[in-house]
Design a protein around this motif. Structure first.
Motif, PDB file in Angstrom:
ATOM      1  N   THR A  85      10.946   8.367   0.114  1.00 50.65           N
ATOM      2  CA  THR A  85      11.761   7.766  -0.943  1.00 50.65           C
ATOM      3  C   THR A  85      10.966   6.730  -1.730  1.00 50.65           C
ATOM      4  O   THR A  85      10.634   5.656  -1.217  1.00 50.65           O
ATOM      5  CB  THR A  85      13.014   7.098  -0.346  1.00 50.65           C
ATOM      6  OG1 THR A  85      13.731   8.052   0.432  1.00 50.65           O
ATOM      7  CG2 THR A  85      13.921   6.561  -1.450  1.00 50.65           C
ATOM      8  N   ASN A  86      10.642   7.072  -2.953  1.00 53.32           N
ATOM      9  CA  ASN A  86      10.004   6.132  -3.880  1.00 53.32           C
ATOM     10  C   ASN A  86       8.694   5.566  -3.338  1.00 53.32           C
ATOM     11  O   ASN A  86       8.361   4.405  -3.586  1.00 53.32           O
ATOM     12  CB  ASN A  86      10.970   4.987  -4.223  1.00 53.32           C
ATOM     13  CG  ASN A  86      10.619   4.334  -5.553  1.00 53.32           C
ATOM     14  OD1 ASN A  86      10.128   4.999  -6.463  1.00 53.32           O
ATOM     15  ND2 ASN A  86      10.867   3.033  -5.669  1.00 53.32           N
ATOM     16  N   LYS A  87       7.957   6.356  -2.599  1.00 51.97           N
ATOM     17  CA  LYS A  87       6.660   5.928  -2.057  1.00 51.97           C
ATOM     18  C   LYS A  87       5.537   6.753  -2.691  1.00 51.97           C
ATOM     19  O   LYS A  87       5.776   7.818  -3.248  1.00 51.97           O
ATOM     20  CB  LYS A  87       6.628   6.107  -0.531  1.00 51.97           C
ATOM     21  CG  LYS A  87       7.721   5.364   0.212  1.00 51.97           C
ATOM     22  CD  LYS A  87       7.564   3.865   0.104  1.00 51.97           C
ATOM     23  CE  LYS A  87       8.583   3.117   0.943  1.00 51.97           C
ATOM     24  NZ  LYS A  87       9.961   3.319   0.511  1.00 51.97           N
ATOM     25  N   ILE A 139      -3.342  -7.280  -3.068  1.00 49.88           N
ATOM     26  CA  ILE A 139      -2.715  -6.119  -2.447  1.00 49.88           C
ATOM     27  C   ILE A 139      -2.296  -6.526  -1.040  1.00 49.88           C
ATOM     28  O   ILE A 139      -2.964  -7.357  -0.407  1.00 49.88           O
ATOM     29  CB  ILE A 139      -3.671  -4.901  -2.418  1.00 49.88           C
ATOM     30  CG1 ILE A 139      -2.925  -3.636  -1.965  1.00 49.88           C
ATOM     31  CG2 ILE A 139      -4.900  -5.179  -1.556  1.00 49.88           C
ATOM     32  CD1 ILE A 139      -3.713  -2.355  -2.202  1.00 49.88           C
ATOM     33  N   GLU A 140      -1.172  -5.996  -0.578  1.00 46.96           N
ATOM     34  CA  GLU A 140      -0.711  -6.246   0.784  1.00 46.96           C
ATOM     35  C   GLU A 140      -0.859  -4.955   1.578  1.00 46.96           C
ATOM     36  O   GLU A 140      -0.216  -3.950   1.275  1.00 46.96           O
ATOM     37  CB  GLU A 140       0.739  -6.723   0.806  1.00 46.96           C
ATOM     38  CG  GLU A 140       1.199  -7.078   2.212  1.00 46.96           C
ATOM     39  CD  GLU A 140       2.618  -7.599   2.278  1.00 46.96           C
ATOM     40  OE1 GLU A 140       2.998  -8.137   3.330  1.00 46.96           O
ATOM     41  OE2 GLU A 140       3.359  -7.472   1.273  1.00 46.96           O
ATOM     42  N   VAL A 141      -1.705  -5.006   2.587  1.00 48.99           N
ATOM     43  CA  VAL A 141      -2.077  -3.826   3.357  1.00 48.99           C
ATOM     44  C   VAL A 141      -1.398  -3.867   4.714  1.00 48.99           C
ATOM     45  O   VAL A 141      -1.431  -4.877   5.418  1.00 48.99           O
ATOM     46  CB  VAL A 141      -3.607  -3.772   3.544  1.00 48.99           C
ATOM     47  CG1 VAL A 141      -4.010  -2.479   4.248  1.00 48.99           C
ATOM     48  CG2 VAL A 141      -4.325  -3.903   2.200  1.00 48.99           C
ATOM     49  N   CYS A 142      -0.779  -2.755   5.096  1.00 52.86           N
ATOM     50  CA  CYS A 142      -0.159  -2.664   6.413  1.00 52.86           C
ATOM     51  C   CYS A 142      -1.225  -2.602   7.512  1.00 52.86           C
ATOM     52  O   CYS A 142      -2.399  -2.337   7.252  1.00 52.86           O
ATOM     53  CB  CYS A 142       0.732  -1.429   6.498  1.00 52.86           C
ATOM     54  SG  CYS A 142       2.221  -1.531   5.484  1.00 52.86           S
ATOM     55  N   ASN A 143      -0.781  -2.830   8.725  1.00 54.02           N
ATOM     56  CA  ASN A 143      -1.694  -2.865   9.863  1.00 54.02           C
ATOM     57  C   ASN A 143      -2.013  -1.449  10.370  1.00 54.02           C
ATOM     58  O   ASN A 143      -1.636  -1.045  11.461  1.00 54.02           O
ATOM     59  CB  ASN A 143      -1.114  -3.707  11.002  1.00 54.02           C
ATOM     60  CG  ASN A 143       0.280  -3.258  11.423  1.00 54.02           C
ATOM     61  OD1 ASN A 143       1.186  -3.114  10.599  1.00 54.02           O
ATOM     62  ND2 ASN A 143       0.467  -3.042  12.716  1.00 54.02           N
ATOM     63  N   THR A 191       0.807  -1.216   0.000  1.00 51.17           N
ATOM     64  CA  THR A 191       0.000   0.000   0.000  1.00 51.17           C
ATOM     65  C   THR A 191       0.841   1.267   0.000  1.00 51.17           C
ATOM     66  O   THR A 191       0.359   2.326  -0.406  1.00 51.17           O
ATOM     67  CB  THR A 191      -0.949   0.006   1.217  1.00 51.17           C
ATOM     68  OG1 THR A 191      -0.237  -0.410   2.397  1.00 51.17           O
ATOM     69  CG2 THR A 191      -2.120  -0.929   0.993  1.00 51.17           C
ATOM     70  N   HIS A 192       2.099   1.176   0.420  1.00 47.69           N
ATOM     71  CA  HIS A 192       2.914   2.400   0.426  1.00 47.69           C
ATOM     72  C   HIS A 192       3.281   2.876  -0.981  1.00 47.69           C
ATOM     73  O   HIS A 192       3.890   3.932  -1.140  1.00 47.69           O
ATOM     74  CB  HIS A 192       4.170   2.248   1.294  1.00 47.69           C
ATOM     75  CG  HIS A 192       5.105   1.154   0.896  1.00 47.69           C
ATOM     76  ND1 HIS A 192       5.699   1.081  -0.340  1.00 47.69           N
ATOM     77  CD2 HIS A 192       5.563   0.080   1.598  1.00 47.69           C
ATOM     78  CE1 HIS A 192       6.491   0.029  -0.390  1.00 47.69           C
ATOM     79  NE2 HIS A 192       6.423  -0.611   0.769  1.00 47.69           N
ATOM     80  N   GLY A 193       2.893   2.128  -1.987  1.00 46.67           N
ATOM     81  CA  GLY A 193       3.120   2.584  -3.351  1.00 46.67           C
ATOM     82  C   GLY A 193       2.055   3.528  -3.867  1.00 46.67           C
ATOM     83  O   GLY A 193       2.229   4.136  -4.923  1.00 46.67           O
ATOM     84  N   PHE A 194       0.959   3.665  -3.118  1.00 50.65           N
ATOM     85  CA  PHE A 194      -0.212   4.362  -3.659  1.00 50.65           C
ATOM     86  C   PHE A 194      -0.569   5.615  -2.862  1.00 50.65           C
ATOM     87  O   PHE A 194      -0.592   5.603  -1.626  1.00 50.65           O
ATOM     88  CB  PHE A 194      -1.407   3.408  -3.694  1.00 50.65           C
ATOM     89  CG  PHE A 194      -1.104   2.132  -4.418  1.00 50.65           C
ATOM     90  CD1 PHE A 194      -0.749   2.139  -5.767  1.00 50.65           C
ATOM     91  CD2 PHE A 194      -1.137   0.915  -3.756  1.00 50.65           C
ATOM     92  CE1 PHE A 194      -0.452   0.965  -6.436  1.00 50.65           C
ATOM     93  CE2 PHE A 194      -0.840  -0.265  -4.416  1.00 50.65           C
ATOM     94  CZ  PHE A 194      -0.493  -0.241  -5.759  1.00 50.65           C
TER      95      PHE A 194
END
Length: 283
Positions: free
Chosen positions: A71-73, A99-103, A40-43
């Motif tokens: 950086t690149n996020k 998709i892999e979602v952080c907590n 999710t840090h890509g979006f």
């Protein structure tokens, strides 16, 4: 049919020249279907959530994580990823959209974001403990500031929150808090049972993930055997994955993951389509 459902295109861009390498590696390893589970840090959709949850002050971990966030996020909207995945499917690539979602602590907002887009499956993963990216080698020294019982309690609480949200199909790399070989000298069984029970209530799937096998000092598949025994007892379903971030790692150690799953009595794994499950032989 071999399946690898946890990997990331994020080190490159959304173009065929980059992603073709993942499919080439899958073919060499006889992987019949792959699933992409971008972080999710890509979006851009998730940017506010990260800045709410992640420590980014002038502390030791804050300075690193502030730079990490910058950086690149947050490279593009989530919809761009979905469009690219739809294009791959239209061209006949054997791929599923995950998709892999952080907590995140604000699961209501997470659900609102995810509900806008179609997914084949959604992975929930614990990547932060009280705002600290515990799996980052650059701030590994922070581990010395915490008692391991505290770490196990925090991790378990975060998994329970993910399960309670009833958003996720899969728990990503369970108990990868072992990744730097900080191993407990106490009985962790109560934590393992709590996680298994929480997953059982919401029918979540175990991600048998080889990323910790080849990317971290622990050099073991996650989850580790003690949890796998309990997962099997609770009859939690499984997937197999490589957690590849580079094309050449797609399908890495999947054969080993299959053998590992079978050693705990598993004969089937889950295949996802549009959030629906099909059980197929684990071979």
């Amino acid at each position: 049919m071999k399946i690898d459902y946890h990997m990331h295109f994020e080190y490159g861009s959304y173009d065929l020249s980059w992603v073709q390498g993942f499919f080439d590696s899958a073919a060499k390893r006889h992987i019949g279907e792959i699933g992409i589970s971008e972080h999710t840090h890509g979006f851009t959709d998730f940017k506010t959530l990260y800045y709410k949850d992640v420590i980014h002050d002038d502390s030791f971990i804050g300075k690193f994580q502030k730079k990490w966030l910058q950086t690149n996020k947050f490279k593009c909207p989530l919809s761009d990823y979905i469009k690219f995945m739809d294009m791959l499917k239209a061209k006949g690539y054997p791929v599923k959209t995950g998709i892999e979602v952080c907590n995140f602590q604000d699961q209501t907002t997470v659900k609102q974001i995810l509900d806008r887009q179609p997914f084949d499956y959604i992975i929930g993963s614990v990547h932060f403990l009280h705002g600290w990216a515990y799996d980052s080698s650059q701030i590994r020294a922070e581990w010395k500031n915490h008692d391991l019982k505290e770490i196990y309690e925090w991790y378990t609480q975060e998994v329970e929150k993910l399960c309670t949200a009833k958003i996720y199909d899969i728990l990503g790399h369970p108990f990868n808090i072992r990744l730097f070989k900080f191993l407990p000298d106490f009985d962790v069984t109560p934590y393992l049972i709590r996680v298994a029970e929480a997953m059982k209530k919401t029918n979540m799937v175990v991600d048998i993930n080889t990323g910790t096998r080849y990317r971290y000092p622990i050099k073991e598949i996650s989850p580790f055997p003690a949890f796998m025994k309990i997962a099997a007892k609770y009859k939690l379903p499984v997937i197999t994955s490589s957690d590849a971030h580079k094309p050449e790692d797609c399908g890495a150690y999947i054969d080993e993951a299959v053998t590992y799953a079978k050693s705990f009595g598993y004969t089937q794994r889950v295949k996802f389509t549009n959030r629906n499950r099909e059980f197929i032989p684990i071979d």
